[in-house]
Enzyme design. Structure first.
Site, PDB file in Angstrom:
ATOM      1  CE1 TYR A 104      -4.048   1.440  -0.535  1.00  0.00           C
ATOM      2  CE2 TYR A 104      -3.543   2.761   1.391  1.00  0.00           C
ATOM      3  CZ  TYR A 104      -4.322   2.514   0.276  1.00  0.00           C
ATOM      4  OH  TYR A 104      -5.365   3.341  -0.034  1.00  0.00           O
ATOM      5  NE  ARG A 157      -8.795  12.485  -2.985  1.00  0.00           N
ATOM      6  CZ  ARG A 157      -7.868  11.982  -2.169  1.00  0.00           C
ATOM      7  NH1 ARG A 157      -6.674  12.517  -2.105  1.00  0.00           N
ATOM      8  NH2 ARG A 157      -8.126  10.913  -1.426  1.00  0.00           N
ATOM      9  CE  LYS A 175      -8.079   2.452   2.350  1.00  0.00           C
ATOM     10  NZ  LYS A 175      -7.304   3.688   2.395  1.00  0.00           N
ATOM     11  CD  GLU A 246      -9.555   4.486  -0.532  1.00  0.00           C
ATOM     12  OE1 GLU A 246      -8.504   5.099  -0.282  1.00  0.00           O
ATOM     13  OE2 GLU A 246     -10.382   4.159   0.345  1.00  0.00           O
ATOM     14  CG  ASP A 247      -7.744   7.470  -3.358  1.00  0.00           C
ATOM     15  OD1 ASP A 247      -7.923   8.029  -2.258  1.00  0.00           O
ATOM     16  OD2 ASP A 247      -6.700   6.876  -3.646  1.00  0.00           O
ATOM     17  CG  ASP A 270     -10.143   8.788   0.307  1.00  0.00           C
ATOM     18  OD1 ASP A 270      -9.002   8.340   0.466  1.00  0.00           O
ATOM     19  OD2 ASP A 270     -10.903   8.426  -0.610  1.00  0.00           O
ATOM     20  CG  ASN A 418      -0.556   9.117   2.425  1.00  0.00           C
ATOM     21  OD1 ASN A 418       0.512   8.934   2.977  1.00  0.00           O
ATOM     22  ND2 ASN A 418      -1.710   8.763   2.974  1.00  0.00           N
TER      23      ASN A 418
END
Length: 565
Positions: A104, A157, A175, A246-247, A270, A418
């Site tokens: 990850y 993103r 994940k 996610e993202d 997030d 990150n």
């Protein structure tokens, strides 16, 4: 709450020969017994020696150490995952400290950027806008019928790297690997999904190797209708699934969460996962300093959906500690690229409006400018806590950190962006600029800092301390929704496992070697809160704990018995 050792029942399977060796969830490789080799037509297809899983893991570890770059190690581990999942998780759990940053963050960022280049074998589901009318058929093609956790992204993103198109699939894969490695959720129950809605990354569109839909991203009604088709198809196929967003880009993340969180069991890691682990860290750090979070003044750099999600959860926690909502909000200051968020600032996003400071309350501040920069805010507010979620490197300057330390003997500084290339300041600099007095937690992993012959361990504010336990708790309790209170219970439980609180020294967050124990404790707290809130059937504490034990998958080979299809 340690897992109880239980005898694994034999598994009856219809596959045999090369087909069985190509099935990652069932393949044992050289660990098939001689009896299994005879019964499943494997004689002669494997070397003579029958190995244990530990012997296999030792060979894999030796091979892993032969790779010199992190991306090559990532590719190697993904290859094991795609051929023998049980061995993959045994290897990862044997070396979690070493391998979590490889499977990850931060290495997964490079893997997403190079997804089409390093692609070997399909994993998960790719749903392109071109195939939107085949949504039900696509999900029916998934061979695993009992999917319990889906992680979905649209790749817009990815970490701090922006639009990676279908390369974002690396995030759901990584994940879900942590759901299993840290939370004991069987890999047979997990499904990574990428919604291929095009990409605005011109580099990808020009790349002859890019494997996604070569089209600018769809937007507005087209986009939301497509996502809704996906959600409805998921509900039809797996009505009780836990869906993790996610993202997704800031403009879509909060609207999607708000739209679907009461329609399907879902959350956005997030926003909510980051908030939960950050609040757990802050509760522990405040207790270690002999106080409560409600006593602290907090400044954020970054007022996007993640930063605002953290801020709202901090406000909820400080209200639990006794503050009124008004008093709680007065202690939180949000700074973005345009300066401090105030009620006079135009074009605020909906989720930002409740986090502004009133401009008239700032009239006595030490600045002549209408725009209050981060340095202005630190100088005037004199915060105890500084949190970075800006995605921009180097914005916590020496001047800002020293100014903070001037007014706060033991500052808490959390550069959470990150990957490591986007961190607001390095732990080494923060420790030096505060003369060794800062308590530092980061979003990406960093080695301990040595300053003036003293070693300072750096806690990683890693969502993996939260979301695997939430997932396990939801599955074990049968929760139909994830409420804010369930997330708060996860934060509180995480804080209880802080070595700094328990022992007066060490990390503010638990060590990775304890992450399964922490995940099980969080699962129990989350499941119990789900029952209290009426989103799960009430049971005894013993029954809930038994359900957690029963659902906690271990990376061990089971004995196979042959059956017909």
């Amino acid at each position: 709450m340690e897992p109880k050792t239980k005898k694994q029942r034999s598994l009856y399977i219809p596959y045999a020969g090369p087909v069985l060796l190509e099935f990652p969830l069932l393949n044992k490789g050289s660990a098939f017994s001689m009896e299994e080799r005879r019964n499943f037509n494997l004689l002669g297809l494997l070397p003579e020696v029958v190995e244990t899983i530990e012997e296999q893991a030792e060979r894999a570890w030796i091979q892993y150490q032969g790779f010199k770059t992190e991306i090559d190690k990532h590719i190697y581990l993904r290859n094991i995952q795609d051929t023998n999942e049980t061995l993959f998780y045994r290897l990862v759990n044997n070396h979690l400290d070493e391998m979590m940053p490889v499977i990850y963050t931060p290495t997964v960022g490079a893997a997403c950027e190079r997804f089409s280049e390093i692609y070997r074998r399909s994993r998960g589901v790719f749903i392109s806008y071109q195939n939107r009318h085949n949504m039900d058929d696509i999900l029916q093609n998934v061979p695993n019928h009992n999917i319990k956790v889906i992680v979905v992204t649209d790749g817009e993103r990815i970490l701090g790297l922006g639009d990676q198109g279908i390369g974002g699939m690396g995030i759901p894969i990584g994940k879900l690997s942590l759901y299993t490695a840290c939370g004991g959720i069987s890999p047979a129950y997990t499904l990574p999904v990428v919604l291929d809605v095009g990409t605005n990354n011109q580099q990808l569109l020009n790349d002859p190797l890019y494997m996604g839909w070569r089209n600018p991203r769809i937007t507005d009604d087209e986009y939301y209708e497509f996502v809704d088709e996906f959600i409805q198809a998921v509900k039809q196929r797996w009505p009780d699934v836990l869906l993790q967003f996610e993202d997704f880009a800031q403009k879509n993340a909060m609207p999607l969460l708000n739209r679907y969180r009461n329609e399907i069991c879902s959350f956005n890691d997030d926003i909510q996962g980051t908030a939960a682990v950050t609040v757990g860290t802050l509760i522990a750090a405040s207790r270690a300093a002999g106080g409560q979070l409600s006593e602290k003044k907090i400044v954020f750099l970054g007022a996007g959906s993640a930063g605002c999600g953290i801020a709202e959860m901090i406000i909820a926690q400080t209200q639990r500690e006794g503050l009124s909502e008004e008093a709680a909000r007065q202690k939180v200051f949000m700074v973005d690229r345009f300066g401090l968020l105030t009620d006079k600032m135009p074009n605020l996003l909906p989720f930002q409006t409740k986090l502004v400071q009133k401009r008239e309350n700032l009239s006595d501040r030490d600045t002549d400018s209408d725009v209050l920069s981060l340095l202005d805010v630190v100088r005037n507010v004199k915060p105890d806590i500084l949190i970075g979620v800006s995605g921009q490197t180097g914005l916590f300057t020496e001047e800002i950190i020293r100014e903070m330390h001037k007014h706060c003997p033991r500052p808490i500084v959390m550069p959470l962006s990150n990957p490591t290339s986007r961190v607001e300041a390095t732990p080494q600099d923060i420790i030096a600029w505060t003369e060794g007095n800062a308590l530092v937690a980061t979003g990406s992993p960093f080695n301990p800092v040595v300053w003036k012959d003293k070693i300072y361990p750096i806690a990683q504010c890693n969502n993996a301390f939260i979301f695997p336990g939430i997932g396990l708790g939801v599955i074990a309790s049968g929760a139909s929704r994830i409420t804010d209170e369930m997330l708060m219970s996860a934060s509180e439980t995480l804080a209880q496992y802080s070595p700094l609180v328990l022992n007066g020294e060490g990390l503010v967050l638990p060590e990775l070697k304890d992450i399964q124990k922490v995940s099980r404790a969080i699962a129990f707290a989350v499941g119990k809160m789900a029952q209290q809130q009426g989103v799960a059937v009430k049971t005894s504490a013993e029954a809930l704990q038994q359900a957690i034990d029963d659902n906690f998958w271990q990376a061990e080979y089971r004995d196979y018995r042959r059956t017909s299809i």
